[in-house]
Design a protein around this motif. Structure first.
Motif, mmCIF file in Angstrom:
data_model
loop_
_atom_site.group_PDB
_atom_site.id
_atom_site.type_symbol
_atom_site.label_atom_id
_atom_site.label_comp_id
_atom_site.label_asym_id
_atom_site.label_seq_id
_atom_site.Cartn_x
_atom_site.Cartn_y
_atom_site.Cartn_z
ATOM 1 N N THR A 197 0.998 -1.301 0.016
ATOM 2 C CA THR A 197 -0.057 -0.080 0.157
ATOM 3 C C THR A 197 0.794 1.387 -0.051
ATOM 4 O O THR A 197 0.711 2.092 -0.665
ATOM 5 C CB THR A 197 -0.768 -0.037 1.164
ATOM 6 N N ASN A 198 1.792 1.312 0.894
ATOM 7 C CA ASN A 198 2.674 2.504 0.783
ATOM 8 C C ASN A 198 3.683 2.893 -0.356
ATOM 9 O O ASN A 198 3.698 3.764 -0.836
ATOM 10 C CB ASN A 198 3.702 2.387 2.301
ATOM 11 N N ILE A 199 4.044 1.601 -0.736
ATOM 12 C CA ILE A 199 4.925 1.766 -2.143
ATOM 13 C C ILE A 199 4.100 2.334 -3.326
ATOM 14 O O ILE A 199 4.381 3.208 -4.247
ATOM 15 C CB ILE A 199 5.652 0.377 -2.589
ATOM 16 N N ALA A 200 2.767 1.843 -3.342
ATOM 17 C CA ALA A 200 1.916 2.321 -4.248
ATOM 18 C C ALA A 200 1.656 3.535 -4.163
ATOM 19 O O ALA A 200 1.610 4.565 -5.126
ATOM 20 C CB ALA A 200 0.525 1.248 -4.424
ATOM 21 N N GLY A 201 1.270 4.127 -2.910
ATOM 22 C CA GLY A 201 1.041 5.573 -2.775
ATOM 23 C C GLY A 201 2.388 6.381 -3.100
ATOM 24 O O GLY A 201 2.342 7.465 -3.891
ATOM 25 N N GLU A 202 3.594 6.028 -2.717
ATOM 26 C CA GLU A 202 4.638 6.657 -3.036
ATOM 27 C C GLU A 202 5.220 6.836 -4.681
ATOM 28 O O GLU A 202 5.435 7.787 -5.339
ATOM 29 C CB GLU A 202 5.825 6.037 -2.451
ATOM 30 N N ILE A 203 4.628 5.663 -5.527
ATOM 31 C CA ILE A 203 4.822 5.703 -6.803
ATOM 32 C C ILE A 203 3.929 6.393 -7.429
ATOM 33 O O ILE A 203 4.290 7.277 -8.365
ATOM 34 C CB ILE A 203 4.931 4.344 -7.543
ATOM 35 N N MET A 204 2.648 6.483 -6.856
ATOM 36 C CA MET A 204 1.444 7.178 -7.389
ATOM 37 C C MET A 204 1.962 8.961 -7.291
ATOM 38 O O MET A 204 1.663 9.571 -8.043
ATOM 39 C CB MET A 204 0.110 6.632 -6.664
ATOM 40 N N ASP A 205 2.486 9.247 -6.078
ATOM 41 C CA ASP A 205 2.867 10.479 -5.792
ATOM 42 C C ASP A 205 3.897 10.856 -6.793
ATOM 43 O O ASP A 205 3.703 11.965 -7.399
ATOM 44 C CB ASP A 205 3.284 10.379 -4.323
ATOM 45 N N LEU A 206 4.833 10.294 -6.916
ATOM 46 C CA LEU A 206 5.701 10.288 -7.966
ATOM 47 C C LEU A 206 5.056 10.753 -9.554
ATOM 48 O O LEU A 206 5.339 12.058 -10.249
ATOM 49 C CB LEU A 206 7.202 9.553 -8.357
ATOM 50 N N ALA A 207 4.240 9.824 -9.898
ATOM 51 C CA ALA A 207 3.427 10.053 -11.182
ATOM 52 C C ALA A 207 2.867 11.249 -11.225
ATOM 53 O O ALA A 207 2.641 11.961 -12.110
ATOM 54 C CB ALA A 207 2.570 8.871 -11.424
ATOM 55 N N ALA A 208 1.896 11.635 -10.139
ATOM 56 C CA ALA A 208 1.273 12.784 -10.047
ATOM 57 C C ALA A 208 1.909 13.993 -10.203
ATOM 58 O O ALA A 208 1.773 14.898 -10.602
ATOM 59 C CB ALA A 208 0.332 12.929 -8.780
ATOM 60 N N GLY A 209 3.450 13.981 -9.891
ATOM 61 C CA GLY A 209 4.306 15.079 -9.965
ATOM 62 C C GLY A 209 5.014 15.081 -11.160
ATOM 63 O O GLY A 209 6.139 15.810 -11.426
ATOM 64 N N GLY A 210 5.018 14.107 -12.113
ATOM 65 C CA GLY A 210 5.456 13.872 -13.280
ATOM 66 C C GLY A 210 7.040 13.335 -13.260
ATOM 67 O O GLY A 210 7.894 13.494 -14.197
ATOM 68 N N ARG A 211 7.326 12.650 -12.306
ATOM 69 C CA ARG A 211 8.586 12.164 -11.880
ATOM 70 C C ARG A 211 8.661 10.609 -12.393
ATOM 71 O O ARG A 211 9.580 9.964 -11.830
ATOM 72 C CB ARG A 211 8.977 12.419 -10.465
ATOM 73 N N LEU A 212 7.458 9.901 -12.573
ATOM 74 C CA LEU A 212 7.594 8.735 -13.191
ATOM 75 C C LEU A 212 7.551 8.521 -14.664
ATOM 76 O O LEU A 212 6.653 9.035 -15.358
ATOM 77 C CB LEU A 212 6.264 8.038 -12.627
ATOM 78 N N GLU A 213 8.521 7.655 -15.271
ATOM 79 C CA GLU A 213 8.574 7.386 -16.563
ATOM 80 C C GLU A 213 7.079 7.158 -17.244
ATOM 81 O O GLU A 213 6.498 6.458 -16.668
ATOM 82 C CB GLU A 213 9.574 6.573 -17.127
ATOM 83 N N GLY A 214 6.820 7.827 -18.320
ATOM 84 C CA GLY A 214 5.498 7.595 -18.881
ATOM 85 C C GLY A 214 5.106 5.993 -19.150
ATOM 86 O O GLY A 214 6.056 5.433 -19.662
ATOM 87 N N GLY A 215 3.959 5.780 -18.980
ATOM 88 C CA GLY A 215 3.435 4.266 -19.308
ATOM 89 C C GLY A 215 3.852 3.179 -18.044
ATOM 90 O O GLY A 215 3.292 2.141 -18.194
ATOM 91 N N ALA A 216 4.589 3.825 -17.212
ATOM 92 C CA ALA A 216 4.966 2.952 -15.741
ATOM 93 C C ALA A 216 3.874 2.826 -15.149
ATOM 94 O O ALA A 216 3.004 3.492 -14.817
ATOM 95 C CB ALA A 216 6.081 3.495 -15.156
ATOM 96 N N ASP A 217 3.501 1.677 -14.464
ATOM 97 C CA ASP A 217 2.342 1.355 -13.932
ATOM 98 C C ASP A 217 2.561 1.103 -12.541
ATOM 99 O O ASP A 217 3.477 0.196 -11.850
ATOM 100 C CB ASP A 217 1.759 -0.107 -14.395
ATOM 101 N N ALA A 218 2.157 2.078 -11.434
ATOM 102 C CA ALA A 218 2.373 2.048 -10.034
ATOM 103 C C ALA A 218 2.160 0.907 -9.254
ATOM 104 O O ALA A 218 2.795 0.407 -8.448
ATOM 105 C CB ALA A 218 2.075 3.607 -9.681
ATOM 106 N N LEU A 219 0.973 0.558 -9.696
ATOM 107 C CA LEU A 219 0.433 -0.604 -8.873
ATOM 108 C C LEU A 219 1.277 -2.085 -9.341
ATOM 109 O O LEU A 219 1.492 -2.757 -8.388
ATOM 110 C CB LEU A 219 -1.194 -0.867 -9.229
ATOM 111 N N ALA A 220 1.547 -2.211 -10.433
ATOM 112 C CA ALA A 220 2.229 -3.355 -10.935
ATOM 113 C C ALA A 220 3.770 -3.006 -10.139
ATOM 114 O O ALA A 220 4.337 -4.366 -9.539
ATOM 115 C CB ALA A 220 2.647 -3.395 -12.359
ATOM 116 N N ILE A 221 4.214 -1.985 -9.992
ATOM 117 C CA ILE A 221 5.585 -2.037 -9.242
ATOM 118 C C ILE A 221 5.551 -2.254 -7.917
ATOM 119 O O ILE A 221 6.108 -2.868 -7.251
ATOM 120 C CB ILE A 221 6.157 -0.446 -9.518
ATOM 121 N N ALA A 222 4.587 -1.642 -7.390
ATOM 122 C CA ALA A 222 4.023 -2.091 -5.971
ATOM 123 C C ALA A 222 4.017 -3.617 -5.561
ATOM 124 O O ALA A 222 3.986 -4.025 -4.660
ATOM 125 C CB ALA A 222 2.985 -1.142 -5.323
#
Length: 439
Positions: A197-222
């Motif tokens: 849960t925490n990792i998904a939130g942290e990765i989603m936070d990066l995605a919302a700030g434009g700091r996650l490479e496009g097309g990356a799946d935050a849930l799959a990473i978590a």
């Protein structure tokens, strides 16, 4: 300094007495503060200078500070990767006699970074996966000694480069519990669910700030921490049954664990009543298989994957030197010392002084070997180590940021100037390097 101030520490550093404890941590003067990247925390955390080293100071309640101080001591005794405790400061008051929060002081883990500082612009999925895999290994090690974390996250972890992977260290233990009898499956799964849960939130936070490479799946990473954890935990603890005629599988199980970086201290072995089948189950498993072998042979204390990489080069060196001999094992210690003094140490000494804070020596050696391999592939020829080292320094190392203590604003990193120098004319403080050994 207030008379009510109390310091709890295993060894008192006199520098603790001169820090401005009568001032709220948020208002400490810049002369005492070191600006390093830090993760997200529910408490105020700042870095400070203490006797020519860097420490992290966290304001919290006296009870929580002492509890976490004790927990970090227990984890250190169990040889779990975590930050080193320094002291608890209690009884703080400001100049007007108003109470201030207690402070937990821990040592800054040199060459470590919070996950947000491990990428410059956007986080690539492969980097995120390596971070999650490192956190899964840490969680398995913690659960293996009976530690329930209760707040597993990337933010509560520091990462060190470890050859082509990362090594994870626990940095926040205030919610942790140590159970001597071990953890129940429910406790382990609860920790794992918190992690996901925490990792998904942290990765989603990066995605919302434009700091996650496009097309990356935050849930799959978590979700990756689940599979990585299950796989490693099963290898460490599952019971395996096989026919007596397949006794080689016992050795195979040990070798698989060794390859994962673990040693078996004890194995439970049972046979059926008819003696036809055997069941085995690891009972005591210790991490650091390659680290221990490298320390024994060379005295070098590095991360597990770095140790694996250095041992591979050492074994290749030993094979080259013993290819004409009947026995290859009787000179292992002597040849390890020879490799250390003729291969590893010359590479480390050749790094210009102003570049030595960029990476740990073992990481530099690993990257030099990687650089050498890629250049050999590109040029379809054998590259001498000295040539690869010079190329690596000029084309890669000079442009890396310092990771011993990365200076900059509290949550980001300042761009460092590019320093140019000629490796061929650089003077070292050590003995002269014999470049003929670096082939």
């Amino acid at each position: 300094m207030t008379e009510a101030l109390t310091i709890t520490a295993s060894s008192i550093d006199p520098g603790l007495l001169v820090l401005p404890w009568r001032t709220p941590l948020a208002d400490w003067p810049s002369r005492d503060i070191v600006y390093l990247p830090k993760g997200i925390s529910r408490h105020l955390v700042r870095f400070a200078n203490l006797s020519e080293r860097v420490v992290a100071i966290k304001e919290t309640t006296a009870e929580m500070a002492r509890r976490e101080y004790d927990m970090l001591g227990s984890l250190a005794r169990l040889d779990v990767p975590c930050v080193d405790r320094v002291a608890v400061i209690d009884g703080r008051e400001d100049a007007d006699g108003n109470p201030l929060p207690a402070a937990l002081v821990t040592a800054h883990l040199k060459f470590s970074l919070p996950y947000r500082a491990l990428f410059t612009q956007v986080l690539r999925p492969e980097t995120a996966t390596r971070l999650v895999d490192a956190l899964a290994v840490l969680l398995v090690r913690l659960h293996n000694v009976g530690f329930f974390w209760g707040d597993v996250s990337l933010s509560n972890t520091l990462f060190r480069r470890d050859a082509g992977a990362f090594a994870a260290y626990l940095v926040d233990a205030e919610t942790g519990e140590l159970h001597e009898a071990g953890l129940t499956p429910g406790q382990r799964m609860h920790d794992l669910d918190i992690a996901r849960t925490n990792i998904a939130g942290e990765i989603m936070d990066l995605a919302a700030g434009g700091r996650l490479e496009g097309g990356a799946d935050a849930l799959a990473i978590a979700d990756g921490i689940m599979s990585a954890y299950y796989s490693l935990w099963a290898e460490l603890t599952d019971r395996e049954t096989f026919s007596v005629s397949e006794a080689w599988r016992l050795t195979e199980r040990v070798e698989r664990l060794n390859a994962l970086g673990f040693d078996i201290g004890e194995m439970a072995i049972q046979t059926t009543a008819d003696g036809e089948r055997v069941s085995i189950q690891p009972k005591v498993v210790d991490a650091g298989h390659h680290q221990r072998r490298l320390i024994r042979l060379t005295g070098l204390d590095v991360e597990e994957n770095q140790a694996r990489r250095l041992l591979n080069d050492l074994d290749e060196y030993r094979l080259r030197r013993t290819s004409s001999r009947a026995s290859e094992s009787d000179d292992e210690e002597r040849l390890a010392h020879e490799w250390l003094t003729r291969v590893f140490e010359p590479v480390v000494r050749a790094i210009p002084w102003e570049l030595r804070a960029k990476l740990e020596p073992a990481q530099v050696f690993h990257e030099v070997l990687e650089h050498r391999w890629f250049r050999a592939q590109e040029q379809s020829r054998s590259i001498p180590l000295a040539e690869a080292l010079s190329s690596y320094i000029d084309t890669e190392l000079r442009h890396r940021r310092d990771e011993a203590t990365v200076m900059g604003p509290p949550t980001e990193t300042m761009a460092l100037p590019v320093i140019t120098a000629d490796i061929a004319t650089h003077d070292t403080d050590d003995d002269e390097i014999d470049w003929r050994d670096l082939v």
